[in-house]
Motif scaffolding. Structure first.
Motif, short mmCIF file in Angstrom:
data_model
loop_
_atom_site.label_atom_id
_atom_site.label_comp_id
_atom_site.label_asym_id
_atom_site.label_seq_id
_atom_site.Cartn_x
_atom_site.Cartn_y
_atom_site.Cartn_z
N LEU A 123 0.73 -1.22 0.21
CA LEU A 123 0.23 -0.01 0.25
C LEU A 123 0.86 1.11 -0.24
CD1 LEU A 123 -2.87 -0.94 2.55
CD2 LEU A 123 -2.91 -0.73 0.42
N PHE A 124 -0.04 2.27 -0.53
CA PHE A 124 0.07 3.66 -0.12
C PHE A 124 -0.29 4.85 0.05
CE2 PHE A 124 0.36 3.25 -4.79
CZ PHE A 124 -0.10 4.34 -5.41
N GLU A 125 -0.02 5.34 -0.05
CA GLU A 125 -1.02 6.81 0.51
C GLU A 125 -1.25 6.86 2.08
OE1 GLU A 125 -1.31 9.50 -1.05
OE2 GLU A 125 -1.20 9.55 -2.55
N SER A 126 -0.40 7.57 3.15
CA SER A 126 -0.83 7.08 4.89
C SER A 126 -2.24 7.25 5.50
CB SER A 126 0.32 8.73 5.18
OG SER A 126 -0.28 9.78 5.07
N ARG A 127 -3.07 7.46 4.30
CA ARG A 127 -4.66 7.16 5.50
C ARG A 127 -4.92 5.97 4.68
NH1 ARG A 127 -3.50 12.55 3.70
NH2 ARG A 127 -4.26 14.42 5.04
N ALA A 128 -4.77 5.58 3.53
CA ALA A 128 -5.57 4.28 3.70
C ALA A 128 -4.14 3.18 4.18
CB ALA A 128 -5.12 4.32 1.65
N ILE A 129 -3.20 3.36 4.36
CA ILE A 129 -3.05 2.46 4.85
C ILE A 129 -2.94 2.76 6.68
CG2 ILE A 129 -0.19 2.64 5.95
CD1 ILE A 129 1.15 3.62 4.19
N THR A 130 -3.50 3.38 7.10
CA THR A 130 -3.77 3.70 8.65
C THR A 130 -5.01 3.32 8.57
OG1 THR A 130 -4.67 6.31 8.36
CG2 THR A 130 -2.85 5.66 9.71
N GLN A 131 -6.09 3.22 7.92
CA GLN A 131 -7.38 2.67 7.52
C GLN A 131 -6.77 1.33 7.79
OE1 GLN A 131 -10.16 4.17 7.71
NE2 GLN A 131 -11.98 2.81 7.52
N TYR A 132 -6.19 0.45 6.93
CA TYR A 132 -6.30 -0.43 6.51
C TYR A 132 -6.04 -1.08 7.79
CZ TYR A 132 -3.48 -4.72 6.19
OH TYR A 132 -3.05 -6.58 6.30
N SER A 148 -9.90 8.77 17.51
CA SER A 148 -9.53 7.96 16.44
C SER A 148 -9.35 8.13 14.94
CB SER A 148 -11.39 7.95 15.82
OG SER A 148 -11.10 8.66 14.96
N LEU A 149 -8.65 8.00 14.15
CA LEU A 149 -7.93 7.34 13.11
C LEU A 149 -8.07 9.14 13.44
CD1 LEU A 149 -8.60 5.04 10.98
CD2 LEU A 149 -6.47 5.73 12.37
#
Length: 213
Positions: free
Chosen positions: A62-71, A161-162
């Motif tokens: 994965l890349f993009e920090s917010r996508a990573i934290t969501q995962y 939360s996130l």
């Protein structure tokens, strides 16, 4: 899990903070931003935009920090602090404020950080007009935040939360500038910042930054 990044990168810091919140072990693979390692072919295979961080969990990349934290928050829901809401309505509200952070807060504060701190590191001059324009945007966002935090303890709801986590790197950056006055002059925003900036996960990220700088 591997995180390809650097502790001075605000986007990388989001991922580190999330992993620490969940109590997960990970390997940091340092990427030398000064030498442009993130623009080389070996790294572009991980993130075609040439930006840190990149992330691996087994065969998932994965890349993009917010996508990573969501995962991380969803895939490791049973670990550490929750970071997301199960109730659909609460989750939807959290998503709204996640969008606000990405589209409004981050755009203003990233530009301000570049102008007020990072430009000087590259021997570049600050553009007062850009600072003025983005300071006005930040003030507007913080006015909205002050009202929001009058309704709930945290930006996404009644629990950390996130949404709150995503704010941490740029709030920290702003606290190193004169613009911290805009945060401190709003009681609810000020209390919220004091709360989230002292979380153990964030303290660990700052220690990483100190050691890797």
């Amino acid at each position: 899990m591997k995180v390809y990044g650097h502790a001075v990168s605000t986007a990388s810091q989001r991922v580190f903070a999330c992993l620490y919140e969940k109590g997960l072990d990970f390997e940091l693979v340092p990427v030398n931003l000064v030498t442009g390692e993130h623009k080389k072919e070996s790294f572009l295979s991980l993130n075609p935009f040439g930006q840190v961080p990149a992330f691996e969990d087994g065969d998932l990349k994965l890349f993009e920090s917010r996508a990573i934290t969501q995962y991380i928050a969803l895939n490791y829901a049973g670990k550490g602090n929750k970071l997301v809401f199960d109730d659909p309505k609460k989750a939807a509200t959290m998503t709204v404020w996640k969008e606000v952070e990405a589209l409004h807060f981050d755009t203003a504060t990233t530009t301000l950080g570049w102008e007020l701190i990072f430009k000087s590191l590259f021997g570049l001059a600050t553009d007062p007009k850009v600072v003025e324009e983005n300071e006005a945007k930040l003030v507007k966002v913080l006015d909205v935040y002050e009202a929001r935090l009058g309704q709930s303890k945290y930006m996404g709801g009644d629990a950390f939360s996130l949404v709150d986590l995503h704010h941490l790197p740029n709030i920290q950056t702003m606290m190193g500038t004169d613009l911290k006055k805009h945060f401190e002059s709003r009681p609810k925003v000020s209390a919220w910042c004091a709360d989230i900036l002292c979380r153990p996960s964030w303290v660990k990220v700052l220690e990483m930054k100190k050691n890797q700088a």
